[in-house]
Motif scaffolding. Sequence first.
Motif, short mmCIF file in Angstrom:
data_model
loop_
_atom_site.label_atom_id
_atom_site.label_comp_id
_atom_site.label_asym_id
_atom_site.label_seq_id
_atom_site.Cartn_x
_atom_site.Cartn_y
_atom_site.Cartn_z
N VAL A 1 0.89 -1.32 -0.26
CA VAL A 1 0.21 0.06 0.22
C VAL A 1 0.78 1.39 0.07
N TYR A 2 2.24 1.17 0.15
CA TYR A 2 3.10 2.45 -0.05
C TYR A 2 4.46 2.05 -0.41
N ASP A 3 5.07 3.03 -1.08
CA ASP A 3 6.32 3.05 -1.59
C ASP A 3 6.76 4.41 -1.12
N CYS A 4 8.15 4.21 -0.46
CA CYS A 4 8.94 5.32 0.27
C CYS A 4 9.96 5.64 -0.46
N SER A 5 10.35 5.46 -1.76
CA SER A 5 11.61 5.59 -2.42
C SER A 5 11.64 6.97 -3.13
N GLU A 6 10.48 7.84 -3.11
CA GLU A 6 10.61 9.35 -3.82
C GLU A 6 10.95 10.43 -2.84
N LYS A 7 11.79 11.07 -3.46
CA LYS A 7 12.34 12.32 -2.60
C LYS A 7 11.92 13.58 -3.41
N ASP A 8 10.87 13.62 -3.85
CA ASP A 8 10.21 14.84 -4.50
C ASP A 8 9.17 15.57 -3.89
N GLU A 9 8.79 15.39 -2.75
CA GLU A 9 7.82 16.32 -1.82
C GLU A 9 8.29 16.09 -0.34
N ASP A 10 7.58 16.98 0.30
CA ASP A 10 7.61 17.11 1.85
C ASP A 10 6.59 16.37 2.51
N LEU A 11 5.35 16.07 1.79
CA LEU A 11 4.38 15.19 2.49
C LEU A 11 3.93 14.28 1.49
N PRO A 12 3.13 13.30 2.13
CA PRO A 12 2.73 11.98 1.46
C PRO A 12 1.77 12.24 0.34
N TYR A 13 1.85 11.49 -0.80
CA TYR A 13 0.61 11.80 -1.77
C TYR A 13 0.34 10.49 -2.55
N LEU A 14 -0.76 10.34 -3.09
CA LEU A 14 -1.36 9.29 -3.93
C LEU A 14 -0.44 8.85 -4.94
N ALA A 15 0.07 7.54 -5.32
CA ALA A 15 0.82 7.16 -6.17
C ALA A 15 -0.19 7.03 -7.62
N THR A 16 0.54 7.20 -8.69
CA THR A 16 0.09 7.00 -10.09
C THR A 16 0.55 5.60 -10.55
N VAL A 17 -0.39 4.86 -10.63
CA VAL A 17 -0.14 3.42 -10.86
C VAL A 17 -0.82 2.95 -12.33
N ASP A 18 -0.17 2.74 -13.49
CA ASP A 18 -0.82 2.30 -14.58
C ASP A 18 -1.35 3.43 -15.14
N GLY A 19 -0.72 4.73 -14.92
CA GLY A 19 -1.43 5.84 -15.63
C GLY A 19 -2.56 6.56 -14.75
N ALA A 20 -2.98 6.12 -13.54
CA ALA A 20 -4.07 6.75 -13.17
C ALA A 20 -3.65 6.69 -11.48
N VAL A 21 -4.28 7.88 -11.17
CA VAL A 21 -4.23 7.89 -9.67
C VAL A 21 -4.77 6.85 -8.77
N ALA A 22 -3.90 6.23 -7.93
CA ALA A 22 -4.55 5.12 -7.13
C ALA A 22 -4.93 5.36 -5.78
N GLU A 23 -6.02 5.34 -5.44
CA GLU A 23 -6.49 5.57 -4.06
C GLU A 23 -6.12 4.66 -2.96
N ASP A 24 -5.55 3.59 -3.36
CA ASP A 24 -4.91 2.60 -2.45
C ASP A 24 -3.67 2.23 -2.41
N PHE A 25 -3.00 3.28 -2.81
CA PHE A 25 -1.61 3.14 -2.65
C PHE A 25 -0.81 4.71 -2.68
N VAL A 26 -0.12 4.55 -1.65
CA VAL A 26 0.53 6.11 -1.21
C VAL A 26 1.74 6.22 -1.40
N ILE A 27 2.42 7.19 -1.79
CA ILE A 27 3.85 7.55 -1.78
C ILE A 27 4.12 8.23 -0.33
#
Length: 277
Positions: free
Chosen positions: A151-177
């Motif tokens: 349900v989450y990935d913490c690999s990104e370094k591009d924000e100060d806050l959590p945000y929803l991931a884009t998976v297969d080209g669409a915003v995923a409301e069940d997966f957060v960065i």
Amino acid sequence: MTSSATPSRWPGGASCVVCVTVHMDGPAVEAGKGLNHLGIHSRGRYAARRGIPRSLEVLARHGIPASYFMCGYDAELYPGLMREVHAAGHEIAAHGYRHEGWELGGEEVELLERTHAILSDCVGEAPVGWCSPSGRKSAVTLPTLRRLGYVYDCSEKDEDLPYLATVDGAVAEDFVILPNNTVSLDDAPLYVQGQATAAEALANWMQELEAIAEGDGYLHFIVHPRAGYGSGTPARMAAVDRFLAAARAVPGLRFMTLRDLAAHCLAQPQSWRSPRA
């Protein structure tokens, strides 16, 4: 950039959340480079023998839950240690099989699945969080993780806050960065690229804590319990200890595992939309 998320949206009305993550980086790091675990290349074994037990003692004393990112290879070498971490109430999350630092190509899906199975079997609970061991991701990474139940990935370094991931080209409301700051809140760059002393690292973390507590309120603190580039040794772990003590004293601050923070974010996905590109 302004985010829709505000400190009032943190769990329990907290003004700031701190997520402590421990990246074991044991012998898997050397194995991924084709090296043995002896002599100058034995610092990963230090994590298992000294660093992780030392980190568990510090966290227990402060009553802080943490997220431990483990490689599948290390879990195979030290299954008892993994179970000890899990039994202490900490989250076990995935961090590659051999801390892969190369482009995986066709190996990627199999390695993600293998590590997922190893960690699940080892502690009897499937991981739901992942951090790339090298920062690398491909078009198949998030779809594979999502299929496996992450349900989450913490690999990104591009924000100060959590945000929803884009998976297969669409915003995923069940997966957060859940982004991390590897510049100043990760011990490894400070000790390697910056050649910092433990006192200098602590001063830096304190400055970040003050600024974040007064700002967006999300602090993701990364500790490596190795010798060498990590905080496993006595003086460096003492700096971690002092930092956590200072954070505990901040009014309104709350410690959380990344798993619990992800659950909080996904319970109200409308508050954590993807930032502007």
